[in-house]
Design a protein around this motif. Sequence first.
Motif, PDB file in Angstrom:
ATOM      1  N   HIS A 106      -7.318  -4.214   0.637  1.00 14.89           N
ATOM      2  CA  HIS A 106      -6.974  -3.025  -0.152  1.00 14.89           C
ATOM      3  C   HIS A 106      -5.664  -3.221  -0.928  1.00 14.89           C
ATOM      4  CE1 HIS A 106      -6.318   1.095  -1.286  1.00 14.89           C
ATOM      5  NE2 HIS A 106      -5.266   1.201  -0.502  1.00 14.89           N
ATOM      6  N   ASP A 162       0.843  -1.201   0.000  1.00 13.82           N
ATOM      7  CA  ASP A 162       0.000   0.000   0.000  1.00 13.82           C
ATOM      8  C   ASP A 162       0.878   1.252   0.000  1.00 13.82           C
ATOM      9  OD1 ASP A 162      -2.357   1.482   0.042  1.00 13.82           O
ATOM     10  OD2 ASP A 162      -2.625   1.329   2.214  1.00 13.82           O
ATOM     11  N   LEU A 183      -4.378  -3.361  -5.095  1.00  7.98           N
ATOM     12  CA  LEU A 183      -3.352  -2.484  -5.691  1.00  7.98           C
ATOM     13  C   LEU A 183      -2.278  -3.302  -6.399  1.00  7.98           C
ATOM     14  CD1 LEU A 183      -2.871  -0.007  -2.692  1.00  7.98           C
ATOM     15  CD2 LEU A 183      -4.429   0.240  -4.634  1.00  7.98           C
ATOM     16  N   HIS A 212       1.105   4.167  -2.838  1.00  6.73           N
ATOM     17  CA  HIS A 212       0.854   5.593  -2.535  1.00  6.73           C
ATOM     18  C   HIS A 212       1.952   6.469  -3.120  1.00  6.73           C
ATOM     19  CE1 HIS A 212      -1.673   4.333   1.183  1.00  6.73           C
ATOM     20  NE2 HIS A 212      -2.328   4.218   0.050  1.00  6.73           N
ATOM     21  N   HIS A 251      -5.822   3.290  -7.286  1.00  6.04           N
ATOM     22  CA  HIS A 251      -6.636   3.173  -6.071  1.00  6.04           C
ATOM     23  C   HIS A 251      -8.129   3.108  -6.382  1.00  6.04           C
ATOM     24  CE1 HIS A 251      -3.250   3.576  -3.421  1.00  6.04           C
ATOM     25  NE2 HIS A 251      -4.056   3.504  -2.374  1.00  6.04           N
TER      26      HIS A 251
END
Length: 384
Positions: free
Chosen positions: A278, A191, A282, A195, A264
Amino acid sequence: MRNFTFHNPTRIIFGEGEIAALDAYIPREARVLITYGGGSIKSNGVLAQVQAALGERTSFEFGGIEPNPTYETLMQAVALAREKNVDFLLAVGGGSVIDGTKFIAAALKFDGEPWDILAKRVEVRDALPFGSVLTLPATGSEMNNGGVISHRAKGDKLPFRSDATYPSFSVLDPTTTYSLPARQISNGVVDAFVHIVEQYLTFPVDAKVQDRFAEGLLITLIEEGPRALAEPTDYAVRANLMWTATLALNGLIGAGVPQDWATHMLGHEITALHGLDHAQTLAVVLPAMLSVRRDQKREKLLQFAERVWNITHGTDDERISAAITATRVFFERMAVGTRLRDYGIGGTSIGVLLAKLEEHGMTALGEHGDVTLEVSRRVYQFAV
Ligand code: NZQ
Ligand code: ZN
């Protein structure tokens, strides 16, 4: 570099033993609601440390905030906070607990139906003050103003953000992460990686500091991620991962540069429909997204190849392909599958995923606004 305003009001209290410092940052007379998830904070002793730090303060507890926190659960916390006349929230957990607490804080001061904050993007002007004790380095929620909330009944997962929903402080004690299952360590690394990529891998605007910060954070994840799996109680590794994940999404590297976030948004729809974690979404979407949009991202992909992966030989196209492959291999080394089929999902749901993107207005995503539903279709197909 583009013009920007950067302001981040969240105080970070970092290091082993720092949960005790809560005492200094929560008003003595506060009526505190401690929010948490499924109970990891009870078994690893974090809740006991929090209670000791709160001392004589009046406090209540709301547990059961699930991964991908739901509106349905969070509204129960809103009711409890009102009933107990709470005036400070303390989120203890991972991104889901912190995001959920941001929503509770906003809903408590919201005039109207709080789901409109997500569905109609109604502005949040005020929120109850809150702080956090982070137990899972991943989302950056501990030092940003965003949250992602799911509506179980509607099958939606939508983001919101507001200047009113920065935590007033966050305690980051890396030893709280020793109890994480390997899957959550992996999720956190992936994650945070994505980002950074969402804010870095767009097109050049001669933002040298942002680029080099981003590259340093990516290289740290590549070095420390596998070590966190191999050496689960190495403090230095955990400390480096924790601070990297926070810096990955606290506004610093994204100031003055174009941002993407299409990966995302496509990932959120996969979680809403299929329930994947999550970070799993990704890991599936990013390699496909980079492959489909390699022409638009060409210059930054070449920079990423050279500076992050040390790929210097071959034609431009070969180096770009090698960088995308290296990214996929890294996710797989972190034991996160990078294809939908790794999670038992074929291509049959792509129509539903696209319909949800359309319903949510996600039809012109990415740094150029050119990720149309047709582009998203190709990305999902590539990801199977
Ligand atoms: O619920 P408990 O029992 O605490 O267990 C949790 C949960 O099952 C467990 N866990 C957390 N800390 C632990 C631990 N287990 C043992 N020891 C610990 N120290 O980990 C599981 C997953 O927790 P969760 O909070 O869901 O994970 P994460 O931090 O990855 O958060 C994911 C959520 O954040 C959103 C995601 O969409 C997802 O809903 N995001 C929020 C963002 C933001 N606010 O800026 C940005 C991100 O892109 C992301 O979308
Ligand atoms: Zn994320």
